[in-house]
Write a protein that holds these residues in place. Sequence first.
Motif, PDB file in Angstrom:
ATOM      1  N   ARG A 152       0.832  -1.206   0.000  1.00  0.00           N
ATOM      2  CA  ARG A 152       0.000   0.000   0.000  1.00  0.00           C
ATOM      3  C   ARG A 152       0.868   1.258   0.000  1.00  0.00           C
ATOM      4  O   ARG A 152       2.026   1.235   0.397  1.00  0.00           O
ATOM      5  CB  ARG A 152      -0.974   0.029   1.180  1.00  0.00           C
ATOM      6  CG  ARG A 152      -0.340   0.158   2.572  1.00  0.00           C
ATOM      7  CD  ARG A 152      -1.191   0.931   3.571  1.00  0.00           C
ATOM      8  NE  ARG A 152      -1.365   2.302   3.168  1.00  0.00           N
ATOM      9  CZ  ARG A 152      -0.444   3.256   3.388  1.00  0.00           C
ATOM     10  NH1 ARG A 152       0.685   3.000   3.994  1.00  0.00           N
ATOM     11  NH2 ARG A 152      -0.684   4.483   2.977  1.00  0.00           N
ATOM     12  N   ALA A 174       0.208   5.887   0.011  1.00  0.00           N
ATOM     13  CA  ALA A 174      -0.797   6.953   0.063  1.00  0.00           C
ATOM     14  C   ALA A 174      -1.087   7.410  -1.369  1.00  0.00           C
ATOM     15  O   ALA A 174      -0.428   8.313  -1.900  1.00  0.00           O
ATOM     16  CB  ALA A 174      -0.287   8.107   0.925  1.00  0.00           C
ATOM     17  N   LYS A 210      -1.925   8.855  -4.778  1.00  0.00           N
ATOM     18  CA  LYS A 210      -2.107  10.247  -5.205  1.00  0.00           C
ATOM     19  C   LYS A 210      -3.016  10.364  -6.414  1.00  0.00           C
ATOM     20  O   LYS A 210      -3.575  11.440  -6.671  1.00  0.00           O
ATOM     21  CB  LYS A 210      -0.738  10.878  -5.553  1.00  0.00           C
ATOM     22  CG  LYS A 210       0.270  10.831  -4.440  1.00  0.00           C
ATOM     23  CD  LYS A 210      -0.189  11.571  -3.187  1.00  0.00           C
ATOM     24  CE  LYS A 210       0.841  11.471  -2.072  1.00  0.00           C
ATOM     25  NZ  LYS A 210       0.260  11.492  -0.737  1.00  0.00           N
ATOM     26  N   GLN A 235      -7.134  18.311  -3.386  1.00  0.00           N
ATOM     27  CA  GLN A 235      -6.620  16.957  -3.641  1.00  0.00           C
ATOM     28  C   GLN A 235      -7.641  16.209  -4.509  1.00  0.00           C
ATOM     29  O   GLN A 235      -8.780  15.955  -4.095  1.00  0.00           O
ATOM     30  CB  GLN A 235      -6.370  16.223  -2.329  1.00  0.00           C
ATOM     31  CG  GLN A 235      -5.330  16.946  -1.457  1.00  0.00           C
ATOM     32  CD  GLN A 235      -4.867  16.119  -0.286  1.00  0.00           C
ATOM     33  OE1 GLN A 235      -4.018  15.256  -0.418  1.00  0.00           O
ATOM     34  NE2 GLN A 235      -5.444  16.367   0.872  1.00  0.00           N
ATOM     35  N   PRO A 264      -4.833   7.828   3.388  1.00  0.00           N
ATOM     36  CA  PRO A 264      -5.239   8.389   4.685  1.00  0.00           C
ATOM     37  C   PRO A 264      -5.089   9.898   4.583  1.00  0.00           C
ATOM     38  O   PRO A 264      -4.073  10.379   4.095  1.00  0.00           O
ATOM     39  CB  PRO A 264      -4.201   7.790   5.658  1.00  0.00           C
ATOM     40  CG  PRO A 264      -2.995   7.517   4.819  1.00  0.00           C
ATOM     41  CD  PRO A 264      -3.479   7.251   3.418  1.00  0.00           C
ATOM     42  N   GLY A 292      -5.638  16.308   5.329  1.00  0.00           N
ATOM     43  CA  GLY A 292      -5.542  17.557   4.587  1.00  0.00           C
ATOM     44  C   GLY A 292      -6.876  18.010   4.024  1.00  0.00           C
ATOM     45  O   GLY A 292      -7.116  17.951   2.811  1.00  0.00           O
ATOM     46  N   LYS A 302       9.576   3.477  -0.246  1.00  0.00           N
ATOM     47  CA  LYS A 302       8.993   3.879   1.040  1.00  0.00           C
ATOM     48  C   LYS A 302      10.130   4.319   1.944  1.00  0.00           C
ATOM     49  O   LYS A 302      11.108   3.589   2.100  1.00  0.00           O
ATOM     50  CB  LYS A 302       8.293   2.683   1.691  1.00  0.00           C
ATOM     51  CG  LYS A 302       6.809   2.637   1.425  1.00  0.00           C
ATOM     52  CD  LYS A 302       6.130   1.714   2.411  1.00  0.00           C
ATOM     53  CE  LYS A 302       4.732   1.396   1.965  1.00  0.00           C
ATOM     54  NZ  LYS A 302       3.861   2.569   1.878  1.00  0.00           N
ATOM     55  N   ARG A 310      11.401   5.425   5.682  1.00  0.00           N
ATOM     56  CA  ARG A 310      11.102   5.416   7.108  1.00  0.00           C
ATOM     57  C   ARG A 310      12.399   5.632   7.886  1.00  0.00           C
ATOM     58  O   ARG A 310      13.484   5.381   7.355  1.00  0.00           O
ATOM     59  CB  ARG A 310      10.482   4.066   7.533  1.00  0.00           C
ATOM     60  CG  ARG A 310       9.156   3.697   6.843  1.00  0.00           C
ATOM     61  CD  ARG A 310       8.022   4.621   7.256  1.00  0.00           C
ATOM     62  NE  ARG A 310       6.710   4.155   6.825  1.00  0.00           N
ATOM     63  CZ  ARG A 310       6.066   4.567   5.732  1.00  0.00           C
ATOM     64  NH1 ARG A 310       6.642   5.445   4.906  1.00  0.00           N
ATOM     65  NH2 ARG A 310       4.865   4.101   5.442  1.00  0.00           N
TER      66      ARG A 310
HETATM   67  C1  LIG Z   1      -3.215  10.891   9.515  1.00  0.00           C
HETATM   68  C2  LIG Z   1      -2.653  11.018   8.138  1.00  0.00           C
HETATM   69  C3  LIG Z   1      -2.974  12.111   7.347  1.00  0.00           C
HETATM   70  C4  LIG Z   1      -2.511  12.204   6.033  1.00  0.00           C
HETATM   71  N1  LIG Z   1      -2.955  13.200   5.210  1.00  0.00           N
HETATM   72  C5  LIG Z   1      -2.661  13.134   3.875  1.00  0.00           C
HETATM   73  C6  LIG Z   1      -3.282  14.004   2.945  1.00  0.00           C
HETATM   74  O1  LIG Z   1      -4.088  14.860   3.289  1.00  0.00           O
HETATM   75  N2  LIG Z   1      -2.978  13.854   1.635  1.00  0.00           N
HETATM   76  C7  LIG Z   1      -2.104  12.903   1.177  1.00  0.00           C
HETATM   77  O2  LIG Z   1      -1.889  12.808  -0.031  1.00  0.00           O
HETATM   78  N3  LIG Z   1      -1.499  12.059   2.036  1.00  0.00           N
HETATM   79  C8  LIG Z   1      -1.765  12.155   3.366  1.00  0.00           C
HETATM   80  N4  LIG Z   1      -1.186  11.269   4.237  1.00  0.00           N
HETATM   81  C9  LIG Z   1      -0.227  10.267   3.711  1.00  0.00           C
HETATM   82  C10 LIG Z   1       1.158  10.384   4.314  1.00  0.00           C
HETATM   83  O3  LIG Z   1       1.861  11.440   3.743  1.00  0.00           O
HETATM   84  C11 LIG Z   1       1.848   9.026   4.045  1.00  0.00           C
HETATM   85  O4  LIG Z   1       1.117   8.023   4.710  1.00  0.00           O
HETATM   86  C12 LIG Z   1       3.278   8.986   4.525  1.00  0.00           C
HETATM   87  O5  LIG Z   1       4.075   9.890   3.811  1.00  0.00           O
HETATM   88  C13 LIG Z   1       3.849   7.593   4.359  1.00  0.00           C
HETATM   89  O6  LIG Z   1       3.744   7.147   3.033  1.00  0.00           O
HETATM   90  P1  LIG Z   1       2.919   5.852   2.610  1.00  0.00           P
HETATM   91  O7  LIG Z   1       1.546   5.952   3.231  1.00  0.00           O
HETATM   92  O8  LIG Z   1       2.848   5.940   1.099  1.00  0.00           O
HETATM   93  O9  LIG Z   1       3.650   4.643   3.089  1.00  0.00           O
HETATM   94  C14 LIG Z   1      -1.625  11.191   5.543  1.00  0.00           C
HETATM   95  C15 LIG Z   1      -1.286  10.124   6.369  1.00  0.00           C
HETATM   96  C16 LIG Z   1      -1.801  10.006   7.631  1.00  0.00           C
HETATM   97  C17 LIG Z   1      -1.464   8.784   8.446  1.00  0.00           C
END
Ligand SMILES: Cc1cc2nc3c(=O)[nH]c(=O)nc-3n(C[C@H](O)[C@H](O)[C@H](O)COP(=O)(O)O)c2cc1C
Length: 211
Positions: A10, A12, A14, A67, A155, A158, A198, A200
């Motif tokens: 997984r 986040a 786009k 977004q 997640p 924003g 990824k 970390r």
């Molecule tokens: C509580 C929370 C809020 C987030 N808000 C946004 C957001 O508004 N837009 C977005 O594109 N990603 C958002 N993210 C994604 C994070 O940037 C992303 O989870 C983090 O950089 C790690 O990358 P990955 O999820 O791809 O492993 C959010 C993540 C979390 C956990």
Amino acid sequence: MELLNALKWRYATKKFDPTQKVSEESIKQLLEVAHIAPTSSGLQPFKVLVITNQELKESLVAHSMNQQQIADCSHLLVFAAWDRYTEERIDGIFNKTTSERGLPESAMSEYGTRLKNLYLNQSAEENFVHTSKQTYIAFGIVLAAAAELKIDATPMEGFDNAAYDQILNLNERGLKSVTIMPLGYRDADNDWLVNMKKVRHALEDFIIEIK
Ligand SMILES: Cc1cc2nc3c(=O)[nH]c(=O)nc-3n(C[C@H](O)[C@H](O)[C@H](O)COP(=O)(O)O)c2cc1C
């Protein structure tokens, strides 16, 4: 571990492919995951809204830092927490618990009184901090469950909470938005993040062992 592999898969997302829809069966499973999530004292102080209306999703983009995932996703989940604790809300779940377990109402009354003394003496803002925390637990588990089903998700924090609350009439329901989660399928050809590593903190810096 299957779950770990799913979490590595997984990201986040786009860019969603707007033509691909998540099945109702999968959405039902994800909502069941949210529903079964643990909460402090079992109060379950939140609800999940499921938005599929395209016009509404498009109108929410402007309140979500522009977004585009909000418009392009298949289903938009909005996690909304109780705006405060009330006697009625606490009694509601405690009475349901004793009733469904075949216990006398008195079985949980001492605990209920303790909780009421704690929460009802706090401000609504303090209550909401606590209800929000409970909401994040379910939010995280749903994110993991989506990955297990190979459903993409972002997640999100924003977004303009006050605007969402107003547009979705959350205030009238005694709720406030906490987080949102567009669900769908990645548009791999047009998503800049899909093949990025990824990143970390180093695991050895992240773990603190106390022996
Ligand atoms: C509580 C929370 C809020 C987030 N808000 C946004 C957001 O508004 N837009 C977005 O594109 N990603 C958002 N993210 C994604 C994070 O940037 C992303 O989870 C983090 O950089 C790690 O990358 P990955 O999820 O791809 O492993 C959010 C993540 C979390 C956990």
